[in-house]
Design a protein around this motif. Sequence first.
Motif, mmCIF file in Angstrom:
data_model
loop_
_atom_site.group_PDB
_atom_site.id
_atom_site.type_symbol
_atom_site.label_atom_id
_atom_site.label_comp_id
_atom_site.label_asym_id
_atom_site.label_seq_id
_atom_site.Cartn_x
_atom_site.Cartn_y
_atom_site.Cartn_z
ATOM 1 N N LYS A 19 25.514 -11.917 74.751
ATOM 2 C CA LYS A 19 26.234 -10.524 75.438
ATOM 3 C C LYS A 19 24.898 -9.985 76.056
ATOM 4 O O LYS A 19 25.091 -9.411 77.308
ATOM 5 N N LEU A 20 23.712 -9.698 75.432
ATOM 6 C CA LEU A 20 22.633 -9.074 75.907
ATOM 7 C C LEU A 20 22.010 -9.889 77.403
ATOM 8 O O LEU A 20 21.972 -9.129 78.541
ATOM 9 N N ARG A 21 22.185 -11.228 77.166
ATOM 10 C CA ARG A 21 21.701 -11.958 78.421
ATOM 11 C C ARG A 21 22.424 -11.575 79.564
ATOM 12 O O ARG A 21 22.341 -11.411 80.770
ATOM 13 N N LYS A 22 23.920 -11.667 79.395
ATOM 14 C CA LYS A 22 24.991 -11.336 80.483
ATOM 15 C C LYS A 22 24.870 -9.865 80.950
ATOM 16 O O LYS A 22 24.881 -9.918 82.121
ATOM 17 N N ARG A 23 24.313 -8.947 80.160
ATOM 18 C CA ARG A 23 24.097 -7.628 80.169
ATOM 19 C C ARG A 23 23.061 -7.391 81.417
ATOM 20 O O ARG A 23 22.978 -6.702 82.350
ATOM 21 N N LEU A 24 22.046 -8.379 81.122
ATOM 22 C CA LEU A 24 20.699 -8.058 82.096
ATOM 23 C C LEU A 24 20.840 -9.009 83.134
ATOM 24 O O LEU A 24 19.716 -8.909 83.824
#
Length: 88
Positions: A19-24
């Motif tokens: 989820k963090l990867r997608k947000r960044l």
Amino acid sequence: MSNKIKPSVGVKPPSQIEKLRKRLKGRNHEELFDDIAVLPPGMWDNQQSDALEGWFAVTTDEGIIAYFGDETDAYRFRWDLINLVLNG
């Protein structure tokens, strides 16, 4: 010298890292170096446990995402996460 074995890592679950990867995603490498940081022991608010004293924290604007007992491991995780965002 202590014979006590110190765990070397505490990382959020893969689903939260994804989820963090997608947000960044979409940020360039300079932004990611600013967004993902390694904080040395004593430079972050340890509200988790006294067992984390002396650990390095990997942080984003969401807070701490990983703990490492070794500085090299913390920076390796940071580089891996930046690589995952840029190339994943």
